[in-house]
Write a protein that holds these residues in place. Structure first.
Motif, mmCIF file in Angstrom:
data_model
loop_
_atom_site.group_PDB
_atom_site.id
_atom_site.type_symbol
_atom_site.label_atom_id
_atom_site.label_comp_id
_atom_site.label_asym_id
_atom_site.label_seq_id
_atom_site.Cartn_x
_atom_site.Cartn_y
_atom_site.Cartn_z
ATOM 1 N N ARG A 41 -5.537 6.852 -12.274
ATOM 2 C CA ARG A 41 -4.544 6.810 -10.753
ATOM 3 C C ARG A 41 -3.095 6.309 -11.331
ATOM 4 O O ARG A 41 -2.202 5.899 -10.370
ATOM 5 N N ARG A 343 7.395 5.273 1.917
ATOM 6 C CA ARG A 343 6.139 4.715 2.387
ATOM 7 C C ARG A 343 4.945 5.354 1.936
ATOM 8 O O ARG A 343 3.995 4.994 1.533
ATOM 9 N N GLY A 347 4.118 3.518 -1.187
ATOM 10 C CA GLY A 347 3.206 2.565 -0.532
ATOM 11 C C GLY A 347 4.039 1.786 0.653
ATOM 12 O O GLY A 347 5.059 1.445 0.692
ATOM 13 N N THR A 348 3.173 1.016 1.372
ATOM 14 C CA THR A 348 3.541 0.430 2.761
ATOM 15 C C THR A 348 4.433 -0.677 2.132
ATOM 16 O O THR A 348 5.442 -0.972 2.999
ATOM 17 N N ASN A 349 4.278 -1.355 1.121
ATOM 18 C CA ASN A 349 5.014 -2.384 0.700
ATOM 19 C C ASN A 349 5.871 -2.379 -0.581
ATOM 20 O O ASN A 349 6.048 -3.006 -1.451
ATOM 21 N N GLY A 369 -0.651 -4.651 4.916
ATOM 22 C CA GLY A 369 -0.451 -3.188 4.257
ATOM 23 C C GLY A 369 -0.860 -3.111 2.915
ATOM 24 O O GLY A 369 -1.316 -4.040 2.232
ATOM 25 N N GLN A 370 -1.129 -1.972 2.445
ATOM 26 C CA GLN A 370 -1.773 -1.666 0.966
ATOM 27 C C GLN A 370 -0.814 -2.326 0.129
ATOM 28 O O GLN A 370 0.570 -2.287 0.142
ATOM 29 N N MET A 371 -1.389 -3.199 -0.736
ATOM 30 C CA MET A 371 -0.821 -3.927 -2.122
ATOM 31 C C MET A 371 0.365 -5.038 -1.645
ATOM 32 O O MET A 371 0.999 -5.358 -2.489
ATOM 33 N N GLU A 372 0.167 -5.493 -0.488
ATOM 34 C CA GLU A 372 1.010 -6.785 -0.159
ATOM 35 C C GLU A 372 0.128 -8.017 -1.403
ATOM 36 O O GLU A 372 -0.604 -8.121 -1.623
ATOM 37 N N TYR A 373 1.451 -8.385 -2.013
ATOM 38 C CA TYR A 373 1.285 -9.668 -2.904
ATOM 39 C C TYR A 373 1.953 -10.736 -2.485
ATOM 40 O O TYR A 373 1.678 -11.730 -3.031
#
Length: 515
Positions: A41, A343, A347-349, A369-373
């Motif tokens: 990936r 996005r 990705g969203t973030n 959202g995907q991959m928010e940290y």
């Protein structure tokens, strides 16, 4: 010490666990499964355009003036106000049409995108090396790119497809004139101009707006390649521009550009024979002087290509207070498209990645959202409140230091092109401003690409270019007639490169100044 992504030490990075040293591997090979799953990936979707790129860090230093005037007369943007003020930047240079490992010598516009990490948040100035574009309406952008991309059946770029589209698009004659001249193949990134292409606005504290165009001028000088020189370079090194930029910075030869603006009052300017918002047109220097406002120095290479150059995300909608959009239709179309594609691609973030994150504290009510940290919230914000307005300790609206710019807009909703198209005038003027060797190269490149095309496309291009300039169209017509009997195979727009040709280019005539 080598670890896995959980932080666990990796004590054997050469052998998976198996039943005996010849046996099958077992499912609990956690380190292997994590390593291979990530590897599967580790590529994100490639940019649809501008896939091949190189980048570097640096700074922008403001002059504090716009020529002889205080810059505050035109804009309240903080990064420009104080003489000597430095703002960190990241720049990505790119080619447009082909993939991430395509040669850097192809005849192709080059991207020139600058991310300013200002005290007021990020500003992205997203442009190209050439100062104009093929089209003026964003509805045609997918068609333009499809025509220039490889054939969906053969996966080979085809000059007939390109000129099938261009011959039906009179407004593209100006851009084609630049693209098929030596200006279509910059020798490297360090000696390449940059431009915002579209018309933008500056706004001062009183809320008054002016139209502006941005231009980056390389202090290293400008160099372009002829087609045969580009092919010699490509034969030996198809990464020459990336390598040149990286090595120059590594040895301390930091490239610099001066930023100029052209300033025009914000109205329709009926005295002009073109619309100043038209991205297929130049504002000529003799009519609208280039005003210096600062310089940029690139002094640090990326530490990791993927994390920085590949994942950096630009958008024409990313502006700061004191900057604004014009009514340029293409600019407004780009402003949606750029952030939308980031996005999807990253990705969203994507704005939480270090290369994209502002240097100032960010506080929003956006969550998830995907991959928010991390959660971008106020330092004293009530964790129960992620909305506004609130009396329970939520975020408050920021104050505006200047008067809002409120241009009046009135008219019927229509699907029409602009009134003052003048598709041929500047294309002819640019041709006449070229040096003789640039004209020769332009005609040769057009003939090479057009000669495999059906005669209807050839005739249409000749007719277009005669309307630009009689000599221009006549020379193309004569060249095609001479080539017609000799044509044996189809050729595409292509272009390739080699190091000794770059040295030879030093001996070439200095490029014209068609601007």
């Amino acid at each position: 010490m080598l670890t896995n992504r959980q932080g666990h030490p990796v004590t054997n990075n050469h052998n998976v666990r198996t039943v005996g040293n010849r046996g099958p591997i077992t499912l609990e090979n956690y380190d292997y499964l994590e390593k291979i799953s990530h590897f599967d990936r580790e590529r994100i979707p490639e940019r649809v355009v501008h896939a091949r790129g190189a980048g570097a860090h640096g700074y922008f230093e403001a002059y504090g003036t716009a020529g002889d005037e205080p810059i505050s007369k035109y804009t309240r943007a903080n990064l420009f106000q104080e003489k000597g003020k430095k703002t960190p930047v990241f720049v990505r240079f790119s080619s447009v049409v082909h993939g991430g490992h395509s040669p850097e010598t192809l005849r192709d516009p080059r991207g020139f995108a600058v991310k300013f990490y200002t005290e007021d948040g990020n500003w992205d100035l997203v442009g190209n090396n050439l100062k104009i574009f093929f089209i003026r309406d964003p509805l045609k952008f997918p068609d333009l790119v499809h025509a220039f991309k490889p054939d969906p059946l053969t996966n080979v770029q085809d000059g007939e497809r390109i000129f099938d589209f261009i011959s039906q698009t009179p407004e593209a004659m100006h851009m084609i004139t630049f693209l098929f001249s030596p200006w279509g193949i910059p020798a490297n990134y360090r000696q390449m101009q940059g431009s915002g292409v579209n018309t933008y606005k500056w706004v001062n504290k009183e809320g008054t707006g002016v139209l502006v165009k941005y231009h980056w001028e390389p202090k290293q000088g400008i160099r372009n390649l002829k087609q045969d020189e580009a092919e010699q370079v490509q034969a030996k090194n198809f990464n020459h521009a990336t390598q040149d930029l990286y090595e120059a910075i590594e040895k301390g030869d930091f490239p610099e550009w001066e930023l100029f603006v052209q300033i025009l009052s914000d109205d329709e300017h009926p005295e002009l024979d073109f619309d100043p918002l038209d991205p297929t047109k130049l504002w000529y220097k003799e009519d609208f002087p280039w005003v210096p406002v600062g310089k940029m120095v690139l002094n640090k290479n990326p530490e990791d290509y993927f994390a920085e150059v590949e994942q950096v995300a630009f958008g024409t909608g990313v502006i700061v207070d004191g900057l604004d959009f014009s009514d340029d239709k293409l600019l407004q179309g780009r402003t949606f498209s750029y952030s939308d594609t980031q996005r999807h691609r990253v990705g969203t973030n994507y704005l939480q990645l270090p290369i994209n994150s502002p240097k100032k504290h960010v506080a929003t009510n956006q969550r998830g959202g995907q991959m928010e940290y991390r959660v971008d919230k106020g330092k004293s914000q009530n964790p129960h409140v992620n909305y506004e307005p609130s009396v329970l300790g939520g975020l408050k609206e920021s104050k505006n230091d200047g008067i809002e710019h409120t241009p009046r807009i009135e008219g019927n909703l229509v699907r029409e092109t602009i009134d003052r198209r003048n598709d041929y005038g500047q294309a002819g003027k640019t041709y006449r401003r070229f040096s003789e060797w640039e004209k020769d190269e332009l005609i040769k490149n057009l003939v090479t690409t057009l000669k495999p095309c059906v005669q209807e496309i050839q005739n249409q291009m000749v007719n277009h270019l005669i309307q630009c300039d009689k000599d221009y169209g006549t020379r193309l017509k004569d060249g095609l007639e001479k080539a017609r009997d000799k044509m044996s195979s189809r050729n595409s727009i292509g272009g390739n490169d080699a190091d000794e040709a770059v040295n030879q280019a030093e001996q070439m005539s200095h490029p014209s100044d068609p601007y």
